[in-house]
Design a protein around this motif. Structure first.
Motif, short mmCIF file in Angstrom:
data_model
loop_
_atom_site.label_atom_id
_atom_site.label_comp_id
_atom_site.label_asym_id
_atom_site.label_seq_id
_atom_site.Cartn_x
_atom_site.Cartn_y
_atom_site.Cartn_z
N ALA A 83 0.84 -1.20 0.00
CA ALA A 83 0.00 0.00 0.00
C ALA A 83 0.88 1.25 0.00
O ALA A 83 1.96 1.27 0.58
N GLY A 84 0.38 2.29 -0.67
CA GLY A 84 1.14 3.53 -0.73
C GLY A 84 2.37 3.42 -1.61
O GLY A 84 3.38 4.10 -1.37
N PHE A 85 2.30 2.61 -2.66
CA PHE A 85 3.49 2.32 -3.47
C PHE A 85 4.05 3.54 -4.19
O PHE A 85 5.19 3.52 -4.64
N LEU B 104 -1.30 12.37 -3.55
CA LEU B 104 -0.74 11.02 -3.52
C LEU B 104 -1.81 10.02 -3.96
O LEU B 104 -2.92 10.02 -3.44
N GLN B 105 -1.46 9.16 -4.91
CA GLN B 105 -2.33 8.07 -5.36
C GLN B 105 -1.55 6.77 -5.28
O GLN B 105 -0.34 6.76 -5.45
N GLY B 106 -2.24 5.67 -5.02
CA GLY B 106 -1.56 4.38 -5.04
C GLY B 106 -1.85 3.49 -3.87
O GLY B 106 -1.03 3.38 -2.95
N SER B 107 -3.01 2.84 -3.86
CA SER B 107 -3.38 1.85 -2.84
C SER B 107 -3.30 2.40 -1.42
O SER B 107 -2.86 1.71 -0.50
N VAL B 108 -3.70 3.64 -1.23
CA VAL B 108 -3.77 4.19 0.12
C VAL B 108 -5.18 3.92 0.64
O VAL B 108 -6.15 4.51 0.19
N THR B 109 -5.29 3.01 1.58
CA THR B 109 -6.60 2.61 2.11
C THR B 109 -6.74 2.85 3.60
O THR B 109 -7.86 2.82 4.11
N ASP B 110 -5.64 3.07 4.29
CA ASP B 110 -5.65 3.23 5.74
C ASP B 110 -5.60 4.72 6.08
O ASP B 110 -4.66 5.41 5.67
N PRO B 111 -6.58 5.24 6.83
CA PRO B 111 -6.54 6.66 7.21
C PRO B 111 -5.25 7.07 7.91
O PRO B 111 -4.77 8.18 7.72
N ALA B 112 -4.70 6.17 8.72
CA ALA B 112 -3.46 6.50 9.42
C ALA B 112 -2.30 6.69 8.44
O ALA B 112 -1.48 7.61 8.59
N ARG B 113 -2.23 5.84 7.42
CA ARG B 113 -1.19 5.99 6.41
C ARG B 113 -1.38 7.28 5.63
O ARG B 113 -0.43 8.00 5.30
#
Length: 664
Positions: free
Chosen positions: A263-265, A285-294
């Motif tokens: 995630a976040g690649f 920022l784009q790229g498999s960001v699914t966690d609010p903390a991240r």
């Protein structure tokens, strides 16, 4: 949190820093945005999204990349309806405008594909036409006209697509632009002309964003991060925001990979581009960001000014509202499985979500609220932060004062979802599971699915469901009760003979319940889904020699639907797995297996210490249940997580509808 704070983008202010990005939905009617689009976007606006970018619309009829691809000339009414539906929530709505060029399809308009040069697309292998000045004039005019329609429709602006599937990216890249004219010597010329035309088209006071491929993952000739940084610096004064993406036709799965990619690649790539523009334009920022903390870390750490969380909001439309209200633990997790949110294939499915089957079906599937509360509209959608059962619906009643108890048998995904929806509709629910833990076959799959199971269990307990594990329900206990049967599955039939030897169930291997011999293990995969590949990868990682048998020309053929087919095949090869393709298992022997070539019928023996069966399973119908019991999930037919959750939801809504509650 910065994630939920407003952010200024040019002349407009978004209520949060969370972006719901453009993606294919197949929700269109013809080539126009439909009422389903409107409801889909409005649900995310109600959930707190700051910036919503609608599905990319083709700016010229020469671009028809998939059957239900929107055409900007037809999108005015849909854009206007979307803007009106999202306005009460403060979300900014912009239209994505693009042209897919040589990465499109000629199947619908039956004309040559457009491209900067006569370079065949690496995926379709189709040779496009090279654009001359009349086509370039039409393209620039198409962008300008589309921008004017978007502005007249009341949208907050437009976003220009120069990402992975984009003619503009093809002009920027040495992979596809081999021209000798001004557009070849200055590959950014067309993009600058388009941005100028679009800025004039939208007029003052509206946003102009750009989605830019900053790494084509083809450094021998394509756009590299260094090239992108230079280009971003040049274009920054023309933009109100910049979305950093990666990928090209050389790496189709790179833009929206599944859970195998961290995630976040794009974090490092985005940070480098943001540093290059030095505050002159907000960067997304784009790229498999699914966690609010991240996402919060990316904002506070200086990686980006906004974060695109598209798949996260397909799974949890109310993500921002829950984080803002102090309940991030209640955000339904995206597991990055790509099973239902990738829709660009020959089936033409409507966008949905493996973990939220209501996504994409907002116009026909009511929200989760008990009788007496609204089941549609913005007021219902905003009610996402109330802890526990609603105060005005006493536990043990249906909302009208009458007893209304339901017994759910089975604590897998179907049973958990049925219990959750029933409890959310005010029913008194008891859930029994014969195993010691909840989760069923999804617990066996483990890994990526664990966050979903944890969320489902937490939600049913929060809503007051009585949960009993290690409890086998009997026929007598079910008599006279309202029942949902979600009893799961059992091992299915074998299509081969067993004449000695050891045969193990894939479920037992994945769950760690089976003792796997040290010698070579044959993984038999007649289905072609993720199960066989997962078993082979697990055993190979332990150092076990693995033979993979599939009747198909490639291992894991169904993974084409999630975008993991090529990558999965590569992982198996790199792990040393021996692939026996176009092969079926005929017999399991004491120390070997008899396999057969599906084309020639030739049979041969291969040595193996055990066989792992990865075939279909069958419904577990040991418990028949009372007349009128509603069946769900694997009890109906063992399939995927999506069907289990969908049928659990449908079972709950059917029972709610039977006594006057809302139903689909």
């Amino acid at each position: 949190m910065r994630l939920t704070e407003p952010v200024t983008l040019g002349p407009r202010t978004a209520p949060s820093r969370v972006v719901f990005g453009p993606h294919e939905t197949n929700l269109a009617r013809g080539r126009a945005l439909s009422d389903r689009h409107v409801a889909y976007y409005a649900r995310r606006a109600a959930g707190g999204a700051g910036l919503i970018v609608t599905e990319t619309a083709s700016v010229h009829p020469s671009d028809w990349p998939y059957e239900r691809a929107p055409l900007a000339a037809d999108c005015g009414p849909g854009w206007a309806a979307t803007a009106a539906a999202c306005a009460p929530h403060g979300a900014l709505v912009v239209a994505s405008l693009g042209h897919s060029g040589s990465q499109g399809s000629s199947a619908y308009h039956q004309s040559a594909l457009w491209a900067p040069s006569r370079v065949a697309d690496v995926v379709s292998r189709e040779l496009p036409m090279e654009l001359e000045e009349p086509e370039l004039d039409a393209l620039r005019a198409g962008f300008a006209d589309a921008a004017r329609i978007a502005a007249a429709s009341g949208l907050d602006g437009v976003e220009i697509e120069a990402g992975q599937h984009s003619l503009l990216r093809q002009f920027l890249s040495g992979l596809t632009n081999q021209r000798q004219d001004a557009y070849g010597t200055d590959r950014a010329l067309l993009l600058r002309q388009v941005l100028a035309a679009v800025r004039a088209g939208i007029g003052a006071g509206r946003l102009l964003g750009l989605r830019l491929s900053c790494d084509e993952l083809a450094p021998w000739a394509g756009i590299t991060p260094a090239h992108a940084e230079e280009l971003a610096r040049e274009l920054a004064p023309l933009l109100d925001y910049l979305v950093v993406v990666r990928g090209s036709a050389m790496a189709v799965s790179a833009t929206r990979p599944d859970f195998h990619t961290p995630a976040g690649f794009n974090t490092e790539l985005c940070a480098a581009v943001r540093a290059a523009v030095d505050g002159r334009v907000p960067v997304v920022l784009q790229g498999s960001v699914t966690d609010p903390a991240r996402a919060e870390d990316a904002l506070t750490g200086g990686t980006a000014d906004l974060v695109e969380m598209t798949r996260a909001q397909i799974a949890a439309p109310e993500l921002v509202a829950l984080v803002r209200s102090g309940h991030p633990e209640r955000v339904r997790p995206c597991v990055l499985c790509n099973q239902k949110c990738r829709v660009r294939d020959n089936r033409n499915p409507v966008v949905s979500c493996a973990v939220d089957p209501r996504s994409g079906h907002e116009t026909e599937d009511p929200p989760d609220f008990p009788r007496g509360r609204p089941v549609a509209g913005a007021a219902a959608e905003r009610r996402t932060d109330a802890p526990g059962r609603p105060d005005d619906v006493p536990p043990g009643t249906s909302g009208s004062g009458e007893p209304d108890a339901v017994l759910v048998v089975g604590g897998g995904p179907a049973g958990l979802e049925a219990a959750r929806v029933l409890a959310a509709h005010g029913r008194r629910v008891e859930l029994v599971e014969r195993a010691g833990r909840l989760g069923g076959m999804l617990r066996v799959a483990g890994g990526r699915w664990s966050p979903l199971l944890d969320w489902l269990e937490a939600e049913v307990r929060r809503l007051g469901v009585t949960v009993r594990t290690a409890t086998a329900a009997g026929e007598a206990e079910l008599t006279g009760r309202r029942v949902v049967l979600a009893t799961g599955s059992r091992p299915g039939p074998r299509r081969y003979d067993i004449d000695g030897g050891t045969v193990l169930e894939a479920a037992d291997v994945l769950a760690g319940r089976a003792e796997v011999p040290d010698g070579p293990v044959l993984v038999d995969d007649p289905v072609g889904d993720a199960t066989g590949v997962a078993v082979a990868e697990l055993l190979a990682a332990r150092g076990t020699a693995v033979l993979f048998v599939t009747q198909d020309p490639v291992a894991g053929t169904q993974l084409a639907l999630t975008g993991d087919l090529a990558d999965a095949h590569g992982r198996l090869v790199r792990a040393g797995v021996t692939l026996l393709r176009r092969t079926v298992l005929r017999s399991v022997l004491a120390d070997a297996a008899l396999v057969e070539d599906v084309l020639t019928g030739e049979q041969r023996k291969v040595g193996c210490a055990a066989v792992v069966h990865c075939g279909h399973r069958l419904p577990d119908t040991e418990l028949s249940g009372p007349d009128g019991a509603v069946h769900a999930g694997d009890r109906v037919a063992p399939r995927t997580v999506h069907e289990a959750l969908l049928e659990g939801r449908r079972a709950a809504l059917a029972l709610c509808g039977a006594d006057g509650g809302g139903a689909r």
